[in-house]
Design a protein around this motif. Sequence first.
Motif, PDB file in Angstrom:
ATOM      1  N   THR A 259      -7.446   4.772   1.355  1.00 28.97           N
ATOM      2  CA  THR A 259      -6.082   5.033   1.794  1.00 28.97           C
ATOM      3  C   THR A 259      -5.091   4.707   0.687  1.00 28.97           C
ATOM      4  N   LEU A 260      -5.293   3.585   0.034  1.00 33.94           N
ATOM      5  CA  LEU A 260      -4.419   3.186  -1.065  1.00 33.94           C
ATOM      6  C   LEU A 260      -4.455   4.203  -2.200  1.00 33.94           C
ATOM      7  N   GLY A 261      -5.631   4.734  -2.468  1.00 30.50           N
ATOM      8  CA  GLY A 261      -5.813   5.624  -3.606  1.00 30.50           C
ATOM      9  C   GLY A 261      -4.963   6.870  -3.568  1.00 30.50           C
ATOM     10  N   TYR A 262      -4.664   7.400  -2.376  1.00 29.72           N
ATOM     11  CA  TYR A 262      -3.888   8.633  -2.307  1.00 29.72           C
ATOM     12  C   TYR A 262      -2.532   8.474  -2.978  1.00 29.72           C
ATOM     13  N   GLY A 263      -1.867   7.380  -2.714  1.00 29.79           N
ATOM     14  CA  GLY A 263      -0.554   7.171  -3.313  1.00 29.79           C
ATOM     15  C   GLY A 263      -0.620   6.852  -4.785  1.00 29.79           C
ATOM     16  N   LEU A 264      -1.561   5.976  -5.178  1.00 28.73           N
ATOM     17  CA  LEU A 264      -1.594   5.508  -6.563  1.00 28.73           C
ATOM     18  C   LEU A 264      -2.131   6.572  -7.528  1.00 28.73           C
ATOM     19  N   VAL A 265      -3.092   7.378  -7.101  1.00 20.21           N
ATOM     20  CA  VAL A 265      -3.612   8.432  -7.973  1.00 20.21           C
ATOM     21  C   VAL A 265      -2.593   9.560  -8.130  1.00 20.21           C
ATOM     22  N   ASP A 266      -1.690   9.696  -7.174  1.00 20.85           N
ATOM     23  CA  ASP A 266      -0.699  10.766  -7.207  1.00 20.85           C
ATOM     24  C   ASP A 266       0.589  10.360  -7.917  1.00 20.85           C
ATOM     25  N   SER A 267       0.914   9.082  -7.920  1.00 17.83           N
ATOM     26  CA  SER A 267       2.212   8.627  -8.421  1.00 17.83           C
ATOM     27  C   SER A 267       2.046   7.641  -9.562  1.00 17.83           C
ATOM     28  N   PRO A 268       2.424   8.012 -10.780  1.00 12.79           N
ATOM     29  CA  PRO A 268       2.341   7.037 -11.879  1.00 12.79           C
ATOM     30  C   PRO A 268       3.253   5.837 -11.656  1.00 12.79           C
ATOM     31  N   ALA A 269       4.414   6.038 -11.053  1.00 11.56           N
ATOM     32  CA  ALA A 269       5.290   4.901 -10.770  1.00 11.56           C
ATOM     33  C   ALA A 269       4.617   3.944  -9.790  1.00 11.56           C
ATOM     34  N   GLY A 270       3.944   4.499  -8.789  1.00 13.14           N
ATOM     35  CA  GLY A 270       3.224   3.663  -7.838  1.00 13.14           C
ATOM     36  C   GLY A 270       2.081   2.901  -8.493  1.00 13.14           C
ATOM     37  N   GLN A 271       1.297   3.597  -9.308  1.00 14.42           N
ATOM     38  CA  GLN A 271       0.189   2.937  -9.999  1.00 14.42           C
ATOM     39  C   GLN A 271       0.697   1.837 -10.923  1.00 14.42           C
ATOM     40  N   ALA A 272       1.775   2.121 -11.652  1.00 15.48           N
ATOM     41  CA  ALA A 272       2.324   1.133 -12.575  1.00 15.48           C
ATOM     42  C   ALA A 272       2.836  -0.092 -11.830  1.00 15.48           C
ATOM     43  N   ALA A 273       3.534   0.115 -10.712  1.00 22.04           N
ATOM     44  CA  ALA A 273       4.074  -1.008  -9.956  1.00 22.04           C
ATOM     45  C   ALA A 273       2.964  -1.866  -9.370  1.00 22.04           C
ATOM     46  N   TRP A 274       1.886  -1.226  -8.901  1.00 22.98           N
ATOM     47  CA  TRP A 274       0.752  -1.940  -8.303  1.00 22.98           C
ATOM     48  C   TRP A 274       0.132  -2.906  -9.313  1.00 22.98           C
ATOM     49  N   ILE A 275       0.086  -2.501 -10.583  1.00 21.32           N
ATOM     50  CA  ILE A 275      -0.499  -3.351 -11.625  1.00 21.32           C
ATOM     51  C   ILE A 275       0.540  -4.290 -12.236  1.00 21.32           C
ATOM     52  N   TYR A 276       1.739  -3.788 -12.478  1.00 29.90           N
ATOM     53  CA  TYR A 276       2.766  -4.619 -13.113  1.00 29.90           C
ATOM     54  C   TYR A 276       3.081  -5.854 -12.273  1.00 29.90           C
ATOM     55  N   GLU A 277       3.033  -5.716 -10.954  1.00 32.36           N
ATOM     56  CA  GLU A 277       3.270  -6.878 -10.096  1.00 32.36           C
ATOM     57  C   GLU A 277       2.330  -8.027 -10.443  1.00 32.36           C
ATOM     58  N   LYS A 278       1.077  -7.711 -10.783  1.00 30.49           N
ATOM     59  CA  LYS A 278       0.113  -8.756 -11.126  1.00 30.49           C
ATOM     60  C   LYS A 278       0.378  -9.339 -12.512  1.00 30.49           C
TER      61      LYS A 278
END
Length: 391
Positions: A259-278
Amino acid sequence: MTAIAPFTLPMPGGEEIVPLDLSVPQPHLDDLHERLNRTRWPEQETVTDASQGVPLLTMQDMCAHWRDHYDWRRCEAMLNGFGQYRTAIDGLGIHFLHRRSPEPRALPLILTHGWPGSVIEFNKVIGPLTDPARHGGDPADAFHVVAPSLPGYGFSDRPSGSGWPVERIAAAWITLMRRLGYDRFVAQGGDWGSAVTNAIATSGAPEVTAIHLNMVIAQPEAEDMADLTDAEKTALADLKRYARDGNGYARQQGTRPQTLGYGLVDSPAGQAAWIYEKFMAWTDSGGDPTRVLTLDEMLDNIMLYWLPGTAASAGRLYWESFRKFAANPVAIPVACTIFPKEIFRASRRWAARKYPNLVHWGEPARGGHFAAFEQPEIFVDEIRASFRTVR
């Protein structure tokens, strides 16, 4: 423009080790630029800190830099310069960096990253580890370095079925070292790399000489709780805080990675935020990771998730193994380094029960979860000290 599928590489044939001269086709980069240009942003957070996640202005600035200034070809050339390869192991194409030392008596070392890391984490330590004389060190401390991308991460293949827990990854890494001709080696890891490295150590493979961990999973026992040191009290308080409001990512990836993958694989901003938070939460930086890492360095790492589209496949390692993350006891020599801003900081007495052959214990003054990335000089010193007694 038409959306571009994630970047993939062909499966190597047989047991062949295939050199990889990485060159991502330009349409993949154009697609990234277009997606960044068309990002649909949420409204600004309703607090003045990062308690709701990455602040909007921070993320917008990062994505603007990614779109307008970041140079993937620089990162690509750096990776190619280390020596990149692919080989098929247990039905998967495995990507790895391999740099042999010029020192004939160098000790083979396999480095394993975790989430949300990648082989990029090791880019500042490979040179000093393989060629210490060139970096002001003792040639007797040299290593041949192998750094693979975990299955489902970076430019390793994504498993098409379940059944790739840390024990299977450890077996694949042992096969890789044998295939490279190393009949004796040491292993190092943090985060998931710690779990894989621990599994390498308990595999019984005769080639495995010793391990080093920079994330040590060792819990206190009942009698310890009545006699906690100040450092142990602080470590347990930090872990309790993490369990309360810092581990939502692990629960999501451990239960619903698809479920998470749909948003992160589609959105570079989403993927970046998911990792940058860490990077914000887990670096020793006071919440500002740019104090220890540049935007380009963080984006290099994020690109190894974005280009191959591995948000879901990387998250599945939590689904496969998170409930089994606690490490089994290890009989061979073990070295540990506890960085002050690591998520969980075991004390030496807790670790000694699990690792009775503890040959080195380091507690540096600086550093966090991404130890080799944040504090490469300290990391290198710790690795050298850890394995001197087993050469």
